[in-house]
Design a protein around this motif. Structure first.
Motif, PDB file in Angstrom:
ATOM      1  N   MET A 180       0.842  -1.200   0.000  1.00 41.01           N
ATOM      2  CA  MET A 180       0.000   0.000   0.000  1.00 41.01           C
ATOM      3  C   MET A 180       0.877   1.249   0.000  1.00 41.01           C
ATOM      4  O   MET A 180       1.992   1.245   0.530  1.00 41.01           O
ATOM      5  CB  MET A 180      -0.958   0.026   1.176  1.00 41.01           C
ATOM      6  CG  MET A 180      -0.361   0.391   2.497  1.00 41.01           C
ATOM      7  SD  MET A 180      -1.688   0.707   3.672  1.00 41.01           S
ATOM      8  CE  MET A 180      -1.371  -0.547   4.855  1.00 41.01           C
TER       9      MET A 180
ATOM     10  N   MET B 212       0.276   5.206   0.770  1.00 36.19           N
ATOM     11  CA  MET B 212      -0.567   6.347   1.166  1.00 36.19           C
ATOM     12  C   MET B 212       0.303   7.561   1.490  1.00 36.19           C
ATOM     13  O   MET B 212      -0.006   8.679   1.126  1.00 36.19           O
ATOM     14  CB  MET B 212      -1.391   5.988   2.406  1.00 36.19           C
ATOM     15  CG  MET B 212      -2.328   4.814   2.203  1.00 36.19           C
ATOM     16  SD  MET B 212      -3.503   4.650   3.552  1.00 36.19           S
ATOM     17  CE  MET B 212      -2.462   4.145   4.889  1.00 36.19           C
ATOM     18  N   THR B 213       1.412   7.299   2.223  1.00 40.22           N
ATOM     19  CA  THR B 213       2.217   8.392   2.781  1.00 40.22           C
ATOM     20  C   THR B 213       2.944   9.178   1.687  1.00 40.22           C
ATOM     21  O   THR B 213       3.607   8.587   0.829  1.00 40.22           O
ATOM     22  CB  THR B 213       3.261   7.792   3.747  1.00 40.22           C
ATOM     23  OG1 THR B 213       2.578   6.966   4.684  1.00 40.22           O
ATOM     24  CG2 THR B 213       4.027   8.870   4.473  1.00 40.22           C
TER      25      THR B 213
ATOM     26  N   GLY C  51       1.761  11.991   6.179  1.00 34.15           N
ATOM     27  CA  GLY C  51       1.533  10.560   6.334  1.00 34.15           C
ATOM     28  C   GLY C  51       0.267  10.332   7.132  1.00 34.15           C
ATOM     29  O   GLY C  51      -0.710   9.739   6.647  1.00 34.15           O
ATOM     30  N   SER C  52       0.238  10.871   8.355  1.00 33.39           N
ATOM     31  CA  SER C  52      -0.981  10.753   9.160  1.00 33.39           C
ATOM     32  C   SER C  52      -2.127  11.469   8.443  1.00 33.39           C
ATOM     33  O   SER C  52      -3.256  10.978   8.390  1.00 33.39           O
ATOM     34  CB  SER C  52      -0.786  11.407  10.527  1.00 33.39           C
ATOM     35  OG  SER C  52       0.432  11.032  11.100  1.00 33.39           O
TER      36      SER C  52
ATOM     37  N   SER D 199       6.418   0.271   1.235  1.00 37.41           N
ATOM     38  CA  SER D 199       7.167  -0.925   1.621  1.00 37.41           C
ATOM     39  C   SER D 199       6.863  -2.092   0.694  1.00 37.41           C
ATOM     40  O   SER D 199       5.846  -2.098  -0.001  1.00 37.41           O
ATOM     41  CB  SER D 199       6.823  -1.304   3.069  1.00 37.41           C
ATOM     42  OG  SER D 199       7.360  -0.348   3.954  1.00 37.41           O
TER      43      SER D 199
ATOM     44  N   SER E 299       0.711   6.730  14.162  1.00 29.08           N
ATOM     45  CA  SER E 299       1.645   6.895  15.279  1.00 29.08           C
ATOM     46  C   SER E 299       0.842   7.192  16.547  1.00 29.08           C
ATOM     47  O   SER E 299      -0.360   7.444  16.482  1.00 29.08           O
ATOM     48  CB  SER E 299       2.626   8.027  14.973  1.00 29.08           C
ATOM     49  OG  SER E 299       3.131   7.864  13.675  1.00 29.08           O
TER      50      SER E 299
ATOM     51  N   ASN F 264       0.061   9.534  18.834  1.00 30.25           N
ATOM     52  CA  ASN F 264      -0.966  10.571  19.011  1.00 30.25           C
ATOM     53  C   ASN F 264      -2.146  10.350  18.075  1.00 30.25           C
ATOM     54  O   ASN F 264      -3.305  10.579  18.439  1.00 30.25           O
ATOM     55  CB  ASN F 264      -0.381  11.959  18.728  1.00 30.25           C
ATOM     56  CG  ASN F 264       0.541  12.422  19.826  1.00 30.25           C
ATOM     57  OD1 ASN F 264       0.601  11.819  20.889  1.00 30.25           O
ATOM     58  ND2 ASN F 264       1.280  13.493  19.560  1.00 30.25           N
TER      59      ASN F 264
HETATM   60  C1  LIG Z   1       9.494   1.238   8.096  1.00 31.53           C
HETATM   61  C2  LIG Z   1       8.318   2.012   7.613  1.00 31.53           C
HETATM   62  C3  LIG Z   1       7.562   1.498   6.581  1.00 31.53           C
HETATM   63  C4  LIG Z   1       6.479   2.216   6.087  1.00 31.53           C
HETATM   64  N1  LIG Z   1       5.773   1.691   5.041  1.00 31.53           N
HETATM   65  C5  LIG Z   1       4.737   2.399   4.538  1.00 31.53           C
HETATM   66  C6  LIG Z   1       3.994   1.903   3.424  1.00 31.53           C
HETATM   67  O1  LIG Z   1       4.255   0.804   2.923  1.00 31.53           O
HETATM   68  N2  LIG Z   1       3.000   2.640   2.927  1.00 31.53           N
HETATM   69  C7  LIG Z   1       2.674   3.850   3.459  1.00 31.53           C
HETATM   70  O2  LIG Z   1       1.744   4.482   2.967  1.00 31.53           O
HETATM   71  N3  LIG Z   1       3.356   4.355   4.503  1.00 31.53           N
HETATM   72  C8  LIG Z   1       4.371   3.658   5.065  1.00 31.53           C
HETATM   73  N4  LIG Z   1       5.076   4.163   6.121  1.00 31.53           N
HETATM   74  C9  LIG Z   1       4.787   5.502   6.566  1.00 31.53           C
HETATM   75  C10 LIG Z   1       4.072   5.593   7.897  1.00 31.53           C
HETATM   76  O3  LIG Z   1       2.790   5.028   7.819  1.00 31.53           O
HETATM   77  C11 LIG Z   1       4.067   7.061   8.292  1.00 31.53           C
HETATM   78  O4  LIG Z   1       5.417   7.434   8.534  1.00 31.53           O
HETATM   79  C12 LIG Z   1       3.200   7.340   9.477  1.00 31.53           C
HETATM   80  O5  LIG Z   1       1.855   7.179   9.139  1.00 31.53           O
HETATM   81  C13 LIG Z   1       3.426   8.757  10.015  1.00 31.53           C
HETATM   82  O6  LIG Z   1       3.328   9.698   8.998  1.00 31.53           O
HETATM   83  P1  LIG Z   1       4.478  10.808   8.792  1.00 31.53           P
HETATM   84  O7  LIG Z   1       5.781  10.111   8.705  1.00 31.53           O
HETATM   85  O8  LIG Z   1       4.095  11.672   7.652  1.00 31.53           O
HETATM   86  O9  LIG Z   1       4.469  11.640  10.127  1.00 31.53           O
HETATM   87  P2  LIG Z   1       3.449  12.817  10.519  1.00 31.53           P
HETATM   88  O10 LIG Z   1       2.093  12.484  10.043  1.00 31.53           O
HETATM   89  O11 LIG Z   1       4.017  14.118  10.115  1.00 31.53           O
HETATM   90  O12 LIG Z   1       3.474  12.707  12.098  1.00 31.53           O
HETATM   91  C14 LIG Z   1       4.609  13.162  12.870  1.00 31.53           C
HETATM   92  C15 LIG Z   1       4.238  13.058  14.334  1.00 31.53           C
HETATM   93  O13 LIG Z   1       3.147  13.926  14.614  1.00 31.53           O
HETATM   94  C16 LIG Z   1       2.114  13.224  15.285  1.00 31.53           C
HETATM   95  N5  LIG Z   1       0.829  13.798  14.874  1.00 31.53           N
HETATM   96  C17 LIG Z   1       0.256  13.770  13.653  1.00 31.53           C
HETATM   97  N6  LIG Z   1      -0.932  14.384  13.690  1.00 31.53           N
HETATM   98  C18 LIG Z   1      -1.121  14.842  14.955  1.00 31.53           C
HETATM   99  C19 LIG Z   1      -2.149  15.564  15.622  1.00 31.53           C
HETATM  100  N7  LIG Z   1      -3.265  15.928  14.992  1.00 31.53           N
HETATM  101  N8  LIG Z   1      -1.996  15.855  16.938  1.00 31.53           N
HETATM  102  C20 LIG Z   1      -0.889  15.468  17.603  1.00 31.53           C
HETATM  103  N9  LIG Z   1       0.109  14.782  17.034  1.00 31.53           N
HETATM  104  C21 LIG Z   1       0.003  14.464  15.714  1.00 31.53           C
HETATM  105  C22 LIG Z   1       2.272  11.771  14.873  1.00 31.53           C
HETATM  106  O14 LIG Z   1       1.741  10.896  15.874  1.00 31.53           O
HETATM  107  C23 LIG Z   1       3.794  11.663  14.767  1.00 31.53           C
HETATM  108  O15 LIG Z   1       4.339  11.383  16.035  1.00 31.53           O
HETATM  109  C24 LIG Z   1       6.152   3.460   6.641  1.00 31.53           C
HETATM  110  C25 LIG Z   1       6.922   3.972   7.698  1.00 31.53           C
HETATM  111  C26 LIG Z   1       7.987   3.264   8.172  1.00 31.53           C
HETATM  112  C27 LIG Z   1       8.812   3.853   9.293  1.00 31.53           C
END
Ligand SMILES: Cc1cc2nc3c(=O)[nH]c(=O)nc-3n(C[C@H](O)[C@H](O)[C@H](O)COP(=O)(O)OP(=O)(O)OC[C@H]3O[C@@H](n4cnc5c(N)ncnc54)[C@H](O)[C@@H]3O)c2cc1C
Length: 544
Positions: A180, A182-183, A188-189, A216, A425, A427
């Motif tokens: 999948m 999405m990010t 990402g979130s 991934s 993550s 939060n």
């Molecule tokens: C090894 C690995 C494999 C992955 N594989 C995939 C994959 O196959 N496909 C895919 O789509 N993604 C994948 N991901 C991505 C992963 O799902 C995202 O990194 C994750 O969802 C967080 O998104 P971000 O990195 O953009 O962080 P952000 O969304 O920017 O978040 C950063 C921090 O802010 C916090 N946060 C976010 N929103 C809020 C809020 N409203 N209030 C308070 N805190 C908040 C989060 O909890 C986090 O701690 C992978 C990640 C890793 C590390």
């Protein structure tokens, strides 16, 4: 000439049936309707317990995946080369149905059995569990679109593994794994911030242009991808090989250099007029992919619980064989308390994981569906957050050996944090719990019914349940900012209520009393190994 004899090193922990030895798991399999799967689970347990499988797990993580963007003639191929060890691990997991057995043979206990299989494999090699989990979780999204389901589901349900892409004349694989994407870089979130665009090609397919920052298992056969159309964020199935055997445009930019999870490749990918097929309704992409997200969140709980089991098994093995100060470590009460405490955490995580898995079976009532909606988020937060600290304490039981790559717990320590980050993550999950209890009050009611089944069993748990109900009520009345800042505290209380309630109902009294005393009572400490006085550590350790 040898200058010394090797003494007091522990024997290799191999040639065991990892299912047989995992008492909490074997009990949960029976409790949650999968007694019929026991012979197969012993087969899996023996397979992953061999020295050869352990060696493959190590090799898959040291001979890491290599990206080949082009062939020797300069053509783009965008392929990732894995060590044979990784292929062997993945092939065995697929062969035993760790990916889609619960869809192929649905019925009571199907998800319990699949969860146990998945956990046994993930206990020894966690990286391969990523594509295995995504393939399992992709099924409901595929089912939203009958013509795609008809073509793809038989391939997903296949027990064959074929790690090649198969282009050209050789095209026509009968099995498939799914990923999948999405990010994106900017979010990402917040997936709605995605900028990848999809345009209707007018021939029943779409053309996607944009990028994904994490993708991934890029050698999977197809990906669920979110992209914007005029109607909004939509979900697409993007195959790597098209119907005529040519490659779809899937431009892998590079592989991530990750803390752990090294056997599994995670890539950055760009789409340029890439062919995709709409899944579900246009503009309702989040709704289409949400069930996949829910099921991969469950697998994060299963994966972390599997890691905790590995940690406990390795720590217990070491301290039973290692002597210091003229006694076995296990016979020294300070060490017995640490390993017993680690075992309690592992038991609680396993009980939670298996209870949740059973709630995903096709016979789930409305109440079960409401329960699993809230309980999966609560458990994803708590169990995954407990993983890294648990692995750290377990590796210290091995002393200096634990800090080296010759033993599996250093790898486990680097692995555990990913399950907390991926698929929401901390939060984000805590806020999702708030969303569930305010917008879907039936989820909180179902959760309360579940934990209340232990009322009267222990006064400390009773007091905790009363306090948790008060917190729930306050959270649903508080303004958004106050509720959000207290969200982690609430989720923690809910998670401990669920775990304690499950242990009271299914584990021996020595286990549930110790868990309640250590996690909810006034006598528990903050780190592992601080169990209340009078804890029956011998009874707990006998199960580890
Ligand atoms: C090894 C690995 C494999 C992955 N594989 C995939 C994959 O196959 N496909 C895919 O789509 N993604 C994948 N991901 C991505 C992963 O799902 C995202 O990194 C994750 O969802 C967080 O998104 P971000 O990195 O953009 O962080 P952000 O969304 O920017 O978040 C950063 C921090 O802010 C916090 N946060 C976010 N929103 C809020 C809020 N409203 N209030 C308070 N805190 C908040 C989060 O909890 C986090 O701690 C992978 C990640 C890793 C590390």
């Amino acid at each position: 000439m040898a200058t010394h004899e090797v003494t007091n090193q522990v024997p290799p922990r191999a040639g065991l049936d990892e299912f047989e030895l995992n008492v909490p798991l074997t009990e949960a399999v029976l409790e949650y309707g999968a007694g019929w799967a026991v012979p197969d689970l012993h087969r899996v347990g023996r397979h992953v317990g061999t020295a050869e499988f352990q060696r493959d797990a190590q090799l898959a993580n040291t001979r890491v995946p290599v990206l080949h963007t082009h062939d020797e003639y300069g053509n783009r191929i965008d392929e990732v080369e894995y060590d044979d060890a990784y292929h062997r691990v993945l092939s065995a997991a697929v062969g035993f149905g760790a990916h889609t057995a619960a869809w192929a043979h649905p019925g009571p206990g199907a998800n319990t059995a699949r969860a146990a299989t998945f956990m046994l494999f993930a206990q020894i090699e966690p990286g391969h569990a990523c594509p295995v989990s995504m393939t399992h979780a992709a099924v409901p999204a595929m089912q939203t679109t009958p013509e795609i389901a008809q073509k793809w589901l038989p391939r997903l349900l296949s027990r064959e593994y074929n790690g090649t892409l198969r282009t050209g004349a050789a095209w026509g694989k009968t099995s498939a794994l799914i990923g999948m994407a999405m990010t994106e870089k900017q979010g990402g979130s917040d997936v709605r911030a995605g900028t990848t665009l999809a345009v209707d090609a007018g021939d029943g397919s779409w053309r996607l242009t944009g990028h994904k920052w994490f993708c991934s298992a890029p050698m999977s056969d197809a990906f669920l991808v979110l992209a914007q159309t005029q109607a909004g964020l939509s979900c697409f199935l993007v195959p790597r090989v098209l119907g005529d055997g040519t490659r779809n445009v899937f431009l892998i930019q590079r592989l991530k250099d990750k803390l752990g999870n090294r056997s599994n490749a995670s890539s950055e990918v760009e789409f340029d007029q890439t062919v995709g097929h709409l899944l579900g309704e246009e503009g309702r992409g989040v709704r289409t992919i949400i069930e996949m997200v829910a099921r991969t969140r469950l697998d994060c709980v299963l994966g972390t619980a599997a890691g905790m089991r590995q940690s406990v098994a390795e720590a217990a093995w070491h301290v039973r064989h290692r002597r210091a100060f003229e006694a076995r470590l296990i016979d020294q009460s300070a060490m017995a308390a640490v390993v017993a405490d680690l075992a309690l955490e592992s038991e609680a995580a396993t009980a939670t994981a298996m209870r949740l898995a059973r709630a995903h079976d096709e016979d789930a009532t409305q109440q079960e569906v409401a329960f699993r909606r809230l309980a999966t988020a609560v458990s994803k937060y708590w169990v995954c957050k407990r993983g890294p600290e648990h692995a750290y304490e377990a590796l210290e039981c091995l002393g200096g050996n634990g800090y080296t790559e010759s033993f599996p717990l250093a790898r486990r320590y680097r692995e555990q944090p990913v399950m907390a980050i991926w698929e929401g993550s901390g939060n984000v999950i805590a806020l999702d719990v708030l969303r569930a209890i305010t917008r879907e009050p039936d989820t909180a009611e179902a959760f309360d019914l579940e934990v209340s089944r232990a009322v009267g069993a222990h006064p400390v748990l009773d007091a905790h349940l009363t306090a948790t109900r008060r917190m729930l009520r306050d959270a649903s009345r508080a303004d958004a900012s106050a509720a959000a800042s207290g969200a982690r505290r609430l989720v923690e209380a809910l998670a401990l209520a669920l775990q304690a309630s499950l242990l009271v109902r299914s584990a021996p009294v020595a286990v549930s009393d110790a868990f309640i005393g250590a996690r909810l009572g006034p006598d528990g400490g903050r780190l592992y190994g601080t169990l209340p006085a009078g804890t029956n550590t011998a009874a707990i350790l006998a199960r580890a």
